[in-house]
Design an enzyme around this catalytic site. Structure first.
Site, short mmCIF file in Angstrom:
data_model
loop_
_atom_site.label_atom_id
_atom_site.label_comp_id
_atom_site.label_asym_id
_atom_site.label_seq_id
_atom_site.Cartn_x
_atom_site.Cartn_y
_atom_site.Cartn_z
N GLU A 1 -8.34 0.57 -2.17
CA GLU A 1 -9.02 -0.16 -2.85
C GLU A 1 -10.66 -0.70 -2.02
O GLU A 1 -10.68 -0.71 -1.28
CB GLU A 1 -8.72 -1.13 -3.19
N ASP B 1 -0.34 -7.89 -6.99
CA ASP B 1 -1.63 -7.54 -6.35
C ASP B 1 -2.05 -6.46 -6.72
O ASP B 1 -2.94 -5.86 -6.64
CB ASP B 1 -2.22 -7.99 -4.68
#
Length: 347
Positions: A64, A235
């Site tokens: 990410e 997450d």
């Protein structure tokens, strides 16, 4: 060889220097300072660019990018999450980050963020706990005793005054590791054989597990009145820790709803399920805990502003210290139109 100009040099903090910086400041002080920085930046929420992190998902994990800017500084973090790594002797999460000057676009800081992410994640939990847990809370259950657990325990001690932690992990060796690392750091530590034993007498429950799956680390009957929960293990899409019934009855607080609805515990709920943004509590625009009996839930997934807070803290604290080196990272010719000439003269 041409000598690099000062504008070409970018401060670089290695893992070794990050560890030296943390010990120079003190772990508890470092985390408490990060918590203050996060609080300051959340208080100016409207000044920041906000976007969910950009993720590249695979069958084994995610990579990410997490960017944001307050108009003066720009920061981003590269971070991965690969739960399978632990079985291969690798870190589940690794990261690095960059802080830049918005006016010129030039980077100011390049730093490791594997350690720094653990520290800022713990600081964020402490900020949420400070604003949402019942006043006078003294005991936290720490469920999931992996790489994040010690940081979490020390953060709630440093910021919230927790004095007792009760540890549980599916792997007893992880619990023993956490207890050993916390020895001598001012916490009363109890190793527990089940999650039910761990939450006994705890006013705060923090879950930080790594499995990339829809888990039920806590079931509804385990959570009594007045408890505050920090669910920080979920997450990414398809990864949660709490039974849906807990989420349904809790007063939920989040960092940035568009991201949390994709990645957090509330991905189990309808798209319009009510949540409160934590920055609104920090600024006094809305109430946090409304009663002693209420169950509060911080559905923490990690947001770019927290990394920004950590980056600017490190950038400030390394000045006039030996805890960084200058990298010749940016091509910066004397004549900005003559990049080729700079290359040619370097022969």
């Amino acid at each position: 060889m041409l000598k690099a100009s000062s504008r070409a040099l970018v401060a670089f903090v290695s893992v070794d220097n990050m560890m030296r910086l943390v010990h120079h400041i003190g772990i508890a002080t470092f985390i408490a300072d990060l918590a203050r920085n996060i609080t300051e930046d959340f208080a100016k929420w409207d000044q920041f660019d906000k976007t969910p992190r950009v993720g590249s998902h695979s069958d084994v994990g995610v990579i990410e990018l997490m960017p944001t800017s307050d108009g003066v500084l720009y920061g981003f973090k590269y971070v991965n999450g690969h739960p399978k790594n632990m079985g291969e002797g690798l870190q589940t999460v690794t990261a690095f980050g960059v802080l830049s000057d918005v006016y010129s676009g030039y980077p100011l800081l390049l730093t490791e963020m594997t350690l720094l992410t653990a520290l800022r994640t713990a600081a964020m939990t402490a900020v949420a706990t400070k604003h949402l847990a019942a006043p006078g809370a003294t005991t936290m259950a720490m469920i999931g005793n992996g790489a994040q657990s010690e940081f979490q325990c020390l953060a709630v001690k440093a910021v919230c005054g927790i004095s007792h932690v009760r540890l549980y992990d599916l792997d007893p060796a992880a619990t023993a590791k956490c207890a050993r690392n916390l020895d001598g750091l001012g916490l009363h530590v109890t190793q527990c054989a089940s999650p039910e034993e761990a939450i006994e007498g705890a006013q705060v429950i923090t879950t930080a597990t790594a499995d990339k799956d829809m888990q039920t680390i806590l079931t509804d009957n385990m959570v009594g009145a007045g408890v505050h929960i920090n669910a920080i293990g979920g997450d990414c899409p398809g990864k949660t820790e709490l039974h849906r019934d807990i989420v349904a009855r809790a007063h939920i607080f989040v960092e940035y709803p568009p991201q949390t609805r994709i990645e957090g515990e509330i991905q189990q709920m309808p798209a319009d399920h009510p949540v409160t943004e934590l920055w609104q509590v920090i600024t006094g625009q809305t109430q946090g805990r409304r009663s002693a009996a209420e169950v509060t839930l911080f559905d923490g997934v990690g947001f770019a502003i927290e990394d920004f807070s950590a980056l600017r803290y490190v950038d400030d604290r390394i000045k006039d210290t030996p805890y960084y080196v200058d990298l010749d990272l940016i091509a910066d010719p004397d004549d900005p139109r003559d990049l080729f000439g700079m290359l040619k003269r370097a022969r």
